[in-house]
Enzyme design. Structure first.
Site, PDB file in Angstrom:
ATOM      1  N   ASP A   8      29.416  40.330  35.528  1.00 23.66           N
ATOM      2  CA  ASP A   8      30.776  40.519  36.024  1.00 23.66           C
ATOM      3  C   ASP A   8      31.147  41.987  35.841  1.00 23.66           C
ATOM      4  O   ASP A   8      30.324  42.793  35.375  1.00 23.66           O
ATOM      5  CB  ASP A   8      31.734  39.592  35.268  1.00 23.66           C
ATOM      6  CG  ASP A   8      32.990  39.246  36.055  1.00 23.66           C
ATOM      7  OD1 ASP A   8      33.184  39.813  37.160  1.00 23.66           O
ATOM      8  OD2 ASP A   8      33.783  38.419  35.585  1.00 23.66           O
ATOM      9  N   GLU A  10      34.869  43.154  35.082  1.00 23.88           N
ATOM     10  CA  GLU A  10      36.067  43.488  34.314  1.00 23.88           C
ATOM     11  C   GLU A  10      35.754  43.816  32.859  1.00 23.88           C
ATOM     12  O   GLU A  10      36.508  44.522  32.199  1.00 23.88           O
ATOM     13  CB  GLU A  10      37.079  42.333  34.381  1.00 23.88           C
ATOM     14  CG  GLU A  10      37.756  42.170  35.721  1.00 23.88           C
ATOM     15  CD  GLU A  10      37.000  41.228  36.652  1.00 23.88           C
ATOM     16  OE1 GLU A  10      37.537  40.837  37.689  1.00 23.88           O
ATOM     17  OE2 GLU A  10      35.832  40.872  36.306  1.00 23.88           O
ATOM     18  N   HIS A  61      30.797  39.215  40.516  1.00 25.07           N
ATOM     19  CA  HIS A  61      32.146  39.785  40.562  1.00 25.07           C
ATOM     20  C   HIS A  61      32.694  39.845  41.989  1.00 25.07           C
ATOM     21  O   HIS A  61      31.997  40.231  42.919  1.00 25.07           O
ATOM     22  CB  HIS A  61      32.133  41.199  39.968  1.00 25.07           C
ATOM     23  CG  HIS A  61      33.428  41.928  40.132  1.00 25.07           C
ATOM     24  ND1 HIS A  61      34.564  41.581  39.440  1.00 25.07           N
ATOM     25  CD2 HIS A  61      33.782  42.975  40.927  1.00 25.07           C
ATOM     26  CE1 HIS A  61      35.553  42.380  39.789  1.00 25.07           C
ATOM     27  NE2 HIS A  61      35.104  43.231  40.692  1.00 25.07           N
ATOM     28  N   HIS A 105      34.810  38.967  30.529  1.00 29.08           N
ATOM     29  CA  HIS A 105      36.177  39.297  30.100  1.00 29.08           C
ATOM     30  C   HIS A 105      36.862  38.075  29.512  1.00 29.08           C
ATOM     31  O   HIS A 105      36.375  36.945  29.619  1.00 29.08           O
ATOM     32  CB  HIS A 105      36.985  39.798  31.296  1.00 29.08           C
ATOM     33  CG  HIS A 105      36.939  38.847  32.451  1.00 29.08           C
ATOM     34  ND1 HIS A 105      37.718  37.722  32.530  1.00 29.08           N
ATOM     35  CD2 HIS A 105      36.161  38.848  33.567  1.00 29.08           C
ATOM     36  CE1 HIS A 105      37.442  37.067  33.642  1.00 29.08           C
ATOM     37  NE2 HIS A 105      36.477  37.725  34.285  1.00 29.08           N
ATOM     38  N   HIS A 117      41.565  36.648  32.899  1.00 30.15           N
ATOM     39  CA  HIS A 117      41.770  35.604  33.906  1.00 30.15           C
ATOM     40  C   HIS A 117      40.585  34.644  33.819  1.00 30.15           C
ATOM     41  O   HIS A 117      39.602  34.915  33.131  1.00 30.15           O
ATOM     42  CB  HIS A 117      41.882  36.186  35.322  1.00 30.15           C
ATOM     43  CG  HIS A 117      40.625  36.846  35.805  1.00 30.15           C
ATOM     44  ND1 HIS A 117      40.232  38.094  35.402  1.00 30.15           N
ATOM     45  CD2 HIS A 117      39.657  36.417  36.663  1.00 30.15           C
ATOM     46  CE1 HIS A 117      39.089  38.417  35.985  1.00 30.15           C
ATOM     47  NE2 HIS A 117      38.709  37.414  36.752  1.00 30.15           N
ATOM     48  N   GLU A 136      35.516  32.056  31.675  1.00 34.17           N
ATOM     49  CA  GLU A 136      34.388  31.986  32.603  1.00 34.17           C
ATOM     50  C   GLU A 136      33.071  31.869  31.829  1.00 34.17           C
ATOM     51  O   GLU A 136      32.157  31.140  32.238  1.00 34.17           O
ATOM     52  CB  GLU A 136      34.372  33.239  33.477  1.00 34.17           C
ATOM     53  CG  GLU A 136      35.569  33.335  34.402  1.00 34.17           C
ATOM     54  CD  GLU A 136      35.682  34.646  35.150  1.00 34.17           C
ATOM     55  OE1 GLU A 136      36.684  34.827  35.858  1.00 34.17           O
ATOM     56  OE2 GLU A 136      34.782  35.493  35.024  1.00 34.17           O
TER      57      GLU A 136
END
Length: 277
Positions: A8, A10, A61, A105, A117, A136
């Site tokens: 990812d 972030e 991502h 993240h 998120h 996640e």
């Protein structure tokens, strides 16, 4: 040893703004997608010093077309492109000995989680599996665990690393930054983060024998709390979903892969509700 990498953005060192992660941004995004790619390369290079031979990378991502191919080793394979059936977990099967999650993240609602998120801030306000509020990383770790694959390493901000280690204490956590609220961070430089990842990856592979697959015990109950009520209206239309509140739905199944597929379908359908005036 065969390694699966879900990457990812972030959680990449230095990232603290959506502009840095948004492919439509022509100023900052090109810089930070390179840092993301270099972190993935660093993790692979470190893993190979400890015996990893084959690597599959799942670009996980945004539109999932972020990795710069010229920053990667020439002999890896990459799963690229959006609308994958299993999204951030696409490509997982029983053929891998371990998984790395890089650039991850904090989950939605976490304090001091940089850009926190869970899959989509526009649609999901909370995700719980068997009562556990999930990031996640946790959702994807359970998908790896479904195939008997342990997560060996996670990198990102301190919040997500500590969250993962709460449930998987054997995981090598590589903390590349500390959150200062939602949109600011105290971060290592990209070069320092990459050096830490190389070492952490090597140590993670060497310690793989103590790692365990992470799973949720069946029956598996997923509860989704949407950001807006009309998103729940759409998701409720799908067979198997039960509306238990204005913005909350429940889905139960014995098979986690089925739960995960329902999850992906739900947040995509919920997102469609937001686009209708």
């Amino acid at each position: 040893m065969k390694l699966y990498v879900s990457c990812d953005m972030e959680g990449t060192a230095g990232v603290c703004s959506w502009m840095q992660c948004d492919p439509s941004n022509t100023r900052e995004y090109p810089i930070y997608r390179r840092y993301m790619s270099q972190e993935v390369r660093a993790a692979i290079d470190g893993a190979r010093t400890a015996g990893v031979t084959d690597v599959l990378i799942n670009d996980s991502h945004w539109d999932m077309r972020n990795l710069l191919w010229d920053e990667l080793p020439g002999d890896v394979r990459v799963v690229s492109g959006s609308r994958k059936p299993f999204s951030m977990s696409q490509g997982l099967d029983g053929g891998y000995d371990g998984a790395f999650f890089t650039g991850y993240h904090a989950k939605v609602g976490d304090a001091n989680g940089v850009l926190a998120h869970t899959y989509t801030a526009e649609t999901l306000y909370n995700v719980r599996i068997n009562g556990v509020a999930c990031s996640e990383a946790l959702l994807n770790a359970a998908m790896a665990g479904y195939y008997g694959i342990p997560v060996l390493l996670v990198s990102g901000d301190r919040v997500v690393v500590e969250h993962v280690k709460e449930y998987m204490p054997w995981v090598m956590g590589v903390i590349v930054k500390e959150g200062i609220g939602h949109y600011s961070t105290n971060s290592l430089t990209p070069k320092a983060a990459q050096a830490l990842l190389r070492q952490g990856a090597a140590d993670a592979v060497r310690g793989a024998s103590s790692a365990k697959p992470f799973t949720f015990e069946p029956p598996i109950t997923m509860e989704l709390e949407t950001t807006r009520v009309e998103q729940a209206d759409f998701i409720e239309l799908m067979p198997g979903f039960e509306r238990i509140g204005g913005r909350t739905l429940r889905f139960t199944h014995a098979d986690y892969a089925m739960v995960f597929r329902a999850f992906v379908a739900a947040f995509r359908l919920g997102g469609a509700a937001s686009s209708i005036a």
